[in-house]
Design an enzyme around this catalytic site. Structure first.
Site, PDB file in Angstrom:
ATOM      1  N   LYS A 227       0.848  -1.298  -0.077  1.00  0.00           N
ATOM      2  CA  LYS A 227       0.116  -0.128   0.126  1.00  0.00           C
ATOM      3  C   LYS A 227       1.051   1.258   0.100  1.00  0.00           C
ATOM      4  O   LYS A 227       1.951   1.265   0.174  1.00  0.00           O
ATOM      5  CB  LYS A 227      -0.824  -0.029   1.031  1.00  0.00           C
ATOM      6  CG  LYS A 227      -2.230  -0.922   0.797  1.00  0.00           C
ATOM      7  CD  LYS A 227      -3.277  -0.869   1.799  1.00  0.00           C
ATOM      8  CE  LYS A 227      -4.480  -1.899   1.071  1.00  0.00           C
ATOM      9  NZ  LYS A 227      -5.270  -2.258   2.346  1.00  0.00           N
ATOM     10  N   ARG A 262      -3.486 -10.133   4.978  1.00  0.00           N
ATOM     11  CA  ARG A 262      -3.950 -10.174   3.802  1.00  0.00           C
ATOM     12  C   ARG A 262      -2.807  -9.840   2.752  1.00  0.00           C
ATOM     13  O   ARG A 262      -2.605  -8.442   2.787  1.00  0.00           O
ATOM     14  CB  ARG A 262      -5.324  -9.345   3.514  1.00  0.00           C
ATOM     15  CG  ARG A 262      -5.767  -9.504   1.865  1.00  0.00           C
ATOM     16  CD  ARG A 262      -7.133  -8.555   1.945  1.00  0.00           C
ATOM     17  NE  ARG A 262      -7.625  -8.636   0.543  1.00  0.00           N
ATOM     18  CZ  ARG A 262      -7.041  -7.739  -0.338  1.00  0.00           C
ATOM     19  NH1 ARG A 262      -6.202  -7.118  -0.196  1.00  0.00           N
ATOM     20  NH2 ARG A 262      -7.595  -7.876  -1.363  1.00  0.00           N
TER      21      ARG A 262
HETATM   22  N1  HH2 Z   1      -7.392  -3.793   1.187  1.00  0.00           N
HETATM   23  C1  HH2 Z   1      -7.812  -4.145  -0.161  1.00  0.00           C
HETATM   24  C2  HH2 Z   1      -8.906  -4.928  -0.738  1.00  0.00           C
HETATM   25  N2  HH2 Z   1      -9.469  -5.659   0.248  1.00  0.00           N
HETATM   26  N3  HH2 Z   1      -9.696  -6.493   2.591  1.00  0.00           N
HETATM   27  C3  HH2 Z   1      -9.521  -6.273   3.899  1.00  0.00           C
HETATM   28  N4  HH2 Z   1      -9.847  -6.989   4.582  1.00  0.00           N
HETATM   29  N5  HH2 Z   1      -8.523  -5.392   4.255  1.00  0.00           N
HETATM   30  C4  HH2 Z   1      -7.674  -4.701   3.319  1.00  0.00           C
HETATM   31  O1  HH2 Z   1      -6.718  -3.974   3.831  1.00  0.00           O
HETATM   32  C5  HH2 Z   1      -7.942  -4.727   2.037  1.00  0.00           C
HETATM   33  C6  HH2 Z   1      -9.191  -5.595   1.717  1.00  0.00           C
HETATM   34  C7  HH2 Z   1      -7.031  -3.077  -1.367  1.00  0.00           C
HETATM   35  O2  HH2 Z   1      -6.110  -3.895  -1.854  1.00  0.00           O
HETATM   36  P1  HH2 Z   1      -6.161  -4.734  -3.266  1.00  0.00           P
HETATM   37  O3  HH2 Z   1      -7.030  -5.698  -3.102  1.00  0.00           O
HETATM   38  O4  HH2 Z   1      -4.607  -4.910  -3.467  1.00  0.00           O
HETATM   39  O5  HH2 Z   1      -6.447  -3.463  -4.048  1.00  0.00           O
HETATM   40  P2  HH2 Z   1      -7.695  -3.057  -5.116  1.00  0.00           P
HETATM   41  O6  HH2 Z   1      -8.723  -2.532  -3.891  1.00  0.00           O
HETATM   42  O7  HH2 Z   1      -7.140  -2.077  -5.956  1.00  0.00           O
HETATM   43  O8  HH2 Z   1      -8.116  -4.430  -5.733  1.00  0.00           O
END
Ligand code: HH2
Length: 290
Positions: A227, A262
């Protein structure tokens, strides 16, 4: 401690890792990488081989720039075949569905998911608590503010002196909503929502105060993976190169009581968390836990 989900329990006697499968063209760090079901299955095989305990499948990005809310049918089309395939190939590995939509959660649970990971903590769809309760799903209630398009921006990143206290105050009614709808407390995990409606210093504030989240009595999950706050601290611009920073955040979170992580890059997180955990166990028991 056990985290109960729809098809069993996940023992939290050691750190547990959720490996990320983003079936999105636009995720901030890995968007568009998994185009086909075959790609996704190969990726899941790798995540499991590297030590993932849970596979987290998502079909809608919340990326900080231009997240495009996804229609129900597109989101279903992206995630359901992957969930079915993962469930068939690895029936013993719990699958979580990363969605804010009750209908997507319901279909994902029917397709073999056993956990609902809702980055709005049940704020954005009134039917979500009932769907999770009926399926006896495990749930992740993650803190955020705003809608899908702006929850990962700074639009609502306004806090007073006590960021963690405000985040906990926002989460408390979400936990109540889940419990009122019939979600058993042993099925609930909470997440402070790193980078969601939080500037870098605010993400650091909640990470450094994780013990206060742990004190609420629920398992704590963190999602620092790749992040922006890591980029701000280290100067590493490319999210995919923030692996070491991610591992650092995970180990610091483990030390403050988080047990669920995660991440995109499972292998380094597994190694680091297992070593940090062994040191903790050794300190607790006066002898190495090897
Ligand atoms: N962060 C993201 C998505 N889902 N779920 C939980 N429980 N905690 C988190 O910190 C979290 C999450 C965002 O990350 P990512 O899936 O890599 O990116 P994007 O939202 O662009 O798909």
């Amino acid at each position: 401690m056990l985290w109960h989900h729809a098809t069993g329990t996940l023992s939290l006697d050691r750190p547990r890792i959720l490996g990320i499968v983003n079936m999105t063209p636009d995720s901030f760090s890995d968007g568009g990488r998994l185009r086909t079901l075959d790609d996704a299955c190969r990726h899941v095989e790798r995540l499991v081989a590297e030590g993932a305990d849970v596979i987290d499948v998502g079909g809608e990005s919340t990326r900080p720039q231009q997240a495009t809310p996804v229609g129900m049918n597109d989101e279903r089309r992206r995630v359901l075949p992957v969930i079915e395939a993962v469930h068939a190939r690895f029936p013993e590995v719990p699958v979580s569905i990363d969605t804010v939509k009750a209908a997507v959660a319901r279909d994902a649970l029917a397709a073999g998911a056993s956990i609902v990971n809702d980055v709005s903590a049940f704020r954005l769809d009134d039917r979500m608590p009932a769907v999770c309760a009926a399926a006896r799903a495990g749930v992740v209630l993650m803190h955020s503010r705003g809608g899908v398009a702006d929850m990962a921006t700074f639009a609502y990143a306004t806090y007073g002196d006590d960021v963690a206290g405000e985040v906990i105050a926002d989460l408390a009614p979400r936990i109540d909503a889940a419990v009122r709808a019939g979600v058993a407390t042993e099925r609930i995990t909470i997440d402070p929502g790193i980078g969601f409606s939080k500037r870098g210093d605010q993400s650091l504030a909640v990470l450094s105060a994780l013990e206060r989240f742990v004190a609420l009595g629920f398992p704590v999950l963190v999602g620092p993976s790749r992040k922006r706050f890591i980029g701000e601290i280290t100067g590493v611009a490319a999210p995919a190169e923030r692996m070491a920073g991610t591992v650092g955040a995970c180990v610091a979170a483990l030390d403050r009581g988080a047990l669920l992580f995660r991440v995109h890059d499972v292998r380094p997180a597994r190694q680091a968390l297992d070593v940090a955990w062994a040191i903790r166990q050794s300190a607790a028991m006066g002898a190495p836990a090897l």
